[in-house]
Design an enzyme around this catalytic site. Structure first.
Site, PDB file in Angstrom:
ATOM      1  CB  SER A 157      -0.928   0.022   1.225  1.00 17.72           C
ATOM      2  OG  SER A 157      -0.170  -0.033   2.421  1.00 17.72           O
ATOM      3  CB  ALA A 179       4.251  -1.122  -3.455  1.00 13.27           C
ATOM      4  CE1 TYR A 227      20.187   6.742 -10.432  1.00 13.17           C
ATOM      5  CE2 TYR A 227      22.380   6.928 -11.374  1.00 13.17           C
ATOM      6  CZ  TYR A 227      21.178   7.496 -11.030  1.00 13.17           C
ATOM      7  OH  TYR A 227      20.942   8.811 -11.301  1.00 13.17           O
ATOM      8  N   GLY A 243      20.151  -1.060 -13.042  1.00 11.71           N
ATOM      9  CA  GLY A 243      19.230  -1.511 -14.084  1.00 11.71           C
ATOM     10  C   GLY A 243      19.033  -0.500 -15.194  1.00 11.71           C
ATOM     11  CG  HIS A 281      21.671   5.470  -6.693  1.00  6.99           C
ATOM     12  ND1 HIS A 281      21.232   4.183  -6.506  1.00  6.99           N
ATOM     13  CD2 HIS A 281      20.637   6.271  -6.325  1.00  6.99           C
ATOM     14  CE1 HIS A 281      19.989   4.203  -6.039  1.00  6.99           C
ATOM     15  NE2 HIS A 281      19.615   5.456  -5.922  1.00  6.99           N
ATOM     16  CE  LYS A 303      16.913  14.987  -2.326  1.00 11.91           C
ATOM     17  NZ  LYS A 303      16.006  14.625  -3.437  1.00 11.91           N
ATOM     18  NE  ARG A 305      14.634  13.918 -13.440  1.00 19.66           N
ATOM     19  CZ  ARG A 305      14.480  13.141 -14.503  1.00 19.66           C
ATOM     20  NH1 ARG A 305      14.487  13.684 -15.719  1.00 19.66           N
ATOM     21  NH2 ARG A 305      14.303  11.846 -14.382  1.00 19.66           N
ATOM     22  CD  GLN A 333      17.940   9.950 -13.878  1.00 20.24           C
ATOM     23  OE1 GLN A 333      17.458   8.838 -13.840  1.00 20.24           O
ATOM     24  NE2 GLN A 333      17.812  10.785 -12.855  1.00 20.24           N
ATOM     25  CB  SER A 337      20.581  11.126 -29.203  1.00 24.40           C
ATOM     26  OG  SER A 337      21.484  12.146 -28.857  1.00 24.40           O
TER      27      SER A 337
END
Length: 534
Positions: free
Chosen positions: A57, A61, A232, A234, A293, A379, A384, A415, A443
């Site tokens: 819940s 997940a 990371y 994956g 990571h 952060k 990003r 990313q 790319s």
């Protein structure tokens, strides 16, 4: 040649022993043949598969685990006739309530919009919910009963079934949950079946707590049953690192201290803690991003070629890298905290927790001696992105006088907008001999338009089902990683190292850029990589 048994004398410990070799027989031509004494192949895995998502819940997940399972189902890697998914949590909801919570996160991608609604409906029917506590027997006995009834309904032979437990839970409840699984929910025997657990980071807060957690879980499960997931590993471009390094001839002679000036592994987010300040403050950017990571990416960049692609051979080489890292030097560490972080009411007043860190790791081995590996994460920065930036040394005898334009760099963009590009110096088109920086560019969005790049969790869950631990963290690897960072983290926790402030939307503290210059990184001016458009 007569049939015979060949013996060999060899030394074991302090004693000489006689070892019996396989009998030798002759073929029709008189040539010797050694009989195969290898163990028989393993029993095929054809028993039904039960995937149990504990913490069903929660946010992890519904945002990551269930969408990954759905995509594996949609692509045919999970078959409806063999798999069933159980959600387990303390929240008192029905099967349909859980399905409704998940439904909105099973979004289609550009190649799967057709038939998406039907696929979602069929997938959701494979999910059943069980409510129970994480430290009491009743809930897990009920869970085992539901799994067993499903296995019987599929005519699965006892002992051939496969049970995968995904712990989408805080690490604090790993020990009691693992104890309950071991006591009540294991596959009953080993006729081709298995029981495996997947645990999420963070794996402890420092070396002592990580080892304590490993000991608790290790008393219940063997290492091949434990899958410590770091998503990371994956990611598509991270998966590509071994191929890039060891399948391309021109990289082999240049991937070393003779040619490479520095390596940067960067993670940036353009937003702050966004209501998660209380949770984030318990860990900080080093524990949250760098220790796991970015350090995993460093291992793949720096490791030696493994003798094969077997998971243990690859993980052996990663551990060797970690064991070669020198203790961190405080003078090569910059910590930052963005202005406004302390305004979050869930963050303790006066917190020293860093939201930004740049640090230099030194690998003392023949390949990398003297090359700074810069790990940088933060952060509330200006952009990003996550990328690996490998900067090469300057060309000796620069007859074109172009070194001020910048050095050659190989950049791997993890990313967003997955890409690899090599920054090169080229001649500007025209009648004059003048140079400029350009790139050779791969790319993914342009080159692989019809290919859907899988999410990291999809790949790693599939690896778990297949029993492939290559992209998971082994216990000795985890220990070596914590050994690098624990002394630094303890000094930060004691406020012996202070975080400097930086403005949201900036590059971070100016001291970080000064550190990069100090270790020899040369920033390129006047060049910006622009992702190609379709």
């Amino acid at each position: 040649m007569k049939s015979a048994v060949c013996d060999i004398v060899h030394k074991m410990s302090d004693k000489w022993c006689l070892e019996e070799r396989a009998p030798v027989v002759e073929d029709s031509a008189g040539d010797p043949i050694v009989k195969d004494t290898q163990p028989p192949p393993p029993v095929s895995e054809d028993g039904c598969l039960s995937i149990v998502v504990l913490g069903a819940s929660g946010d992890l997940a519904k945002k990551k685990t269930f969408p990954a399972l759905f995509n594996l189902y949609r692509q045919g890697f999970l078959q409806s006739h063999e798999v069933y998914i159980f959600g387990y949590a303390r929240t008192k909801i029905s099967d349909d309530d859980l399905r409704d919570r998940i439904r909105g996160y099973l979004t289609p991608n550009k190649n799967t919009a057709e038939g998406h609604t039907e696929d979602v409906s069929k997938f959701l029917q494979l999910i059943k919910y069980v409510c129970g506590s994480y430290d009491a027997a009743e809930g897990f006995q009920c869970l085992d009963k539901e799994i067993s009834e499903h296995e019987i309904s599929r005519n699965s032979i006892e002992g051939s079934s496969r049970r995968l437990f995904y712990l989408a839970l805080p690490p604090s409840v790993y020990p009691p949950v693992c104890k309950m699984i071991k006591t009540y929910c294991m596959n009953k025997s080993d006729l081709g079946g298995w029981t495996r657990i997947v645990v999420e980071k963070p794996f402890g807060r420092d070396l002592e707590s990580a080892e304590h957690l490993s000991n608790q879980i290790g008393e219940l499960f063997e290492e091949p049953q434990i899958y410590r997931i770091d998503h990371y590993l994956g990611k598509e471009l991270v998966q590509n690192l071994l191929v890039l390094r060891f399948a391309n001839r021109f990289f082999l002679p240049s991937w070393n201290r003779d040619n490479i000036s520095s390596v940067q592994i960067v993670f940036r987010e353009d937003f702050g803690t966004e209501g998660r300040g209380g949770y984030f403050d318990q860990y900080g950017i080093i524990r949250d991003i760098i220790q796991n990571h970015l350090l995993q990416v460093l291992c793949l960049v720096a490791m030696e070629k493994p003798i094969s692609l077997k998971p243990e051979h690859i993980r052996d080489e990663k551990v060797k890298v970690l064991q070669s890292v020198a203790p961190l030097n405080d003078e090569e560490v910059v910590l930052g905290q963005y202005d406004g972080y302390l305004d979050d009411p869930t963050v303790p007043a006066g917190s020293n927790t860093p939201t930004f860190a740049t640090m230099v790791l030194r690998i003392h081995n023949e390949r990398w001696e003297g090359v700074p590996f810069v790990l940088k994460a933060g952060k509330a920065l200006e952009s990003r992105k996550a990328e690996i930036r490998i900067q090469f040394k300057e060309v000796p005898g620069d007859i074109f006088k172009c070194q001020k334009q910048g050095r050659n760099e190989f950049v791997i963009r993890l990313q967003p907008s997955e890409a690899m590009y090599m920054k090169l110096t080229v001649k500007k088109p025209g009648l004059e001999m003048s140079t400029a920086q350009s790139e050779l560019d791969l790319s993914y969005g342009q080159r692989y338009q019809d290919v859907t790049i899988p999410e990291a969790y999809e790949r790693l869950i599939l690896d778990t089902i297949r029993g492939d631990q290559q992209h998971f963290v082994r216990r000795d690897e985890l220990k070596a990683a914590w050994e690098i960072f624990t002394p630094l983290l303890h000094r930060i926790d004691k406020s012996e190292l202070k975080s400097v402030s930086y403005k949201p939307g900036s590059r971070g503290p100016e001291e970080a850029d000064e550190l990069l210059k100090k270790v020899g990184y040369v920033q390129t001016h006047g060049y910006t990589w622009i992702p190609p458009t379709l």
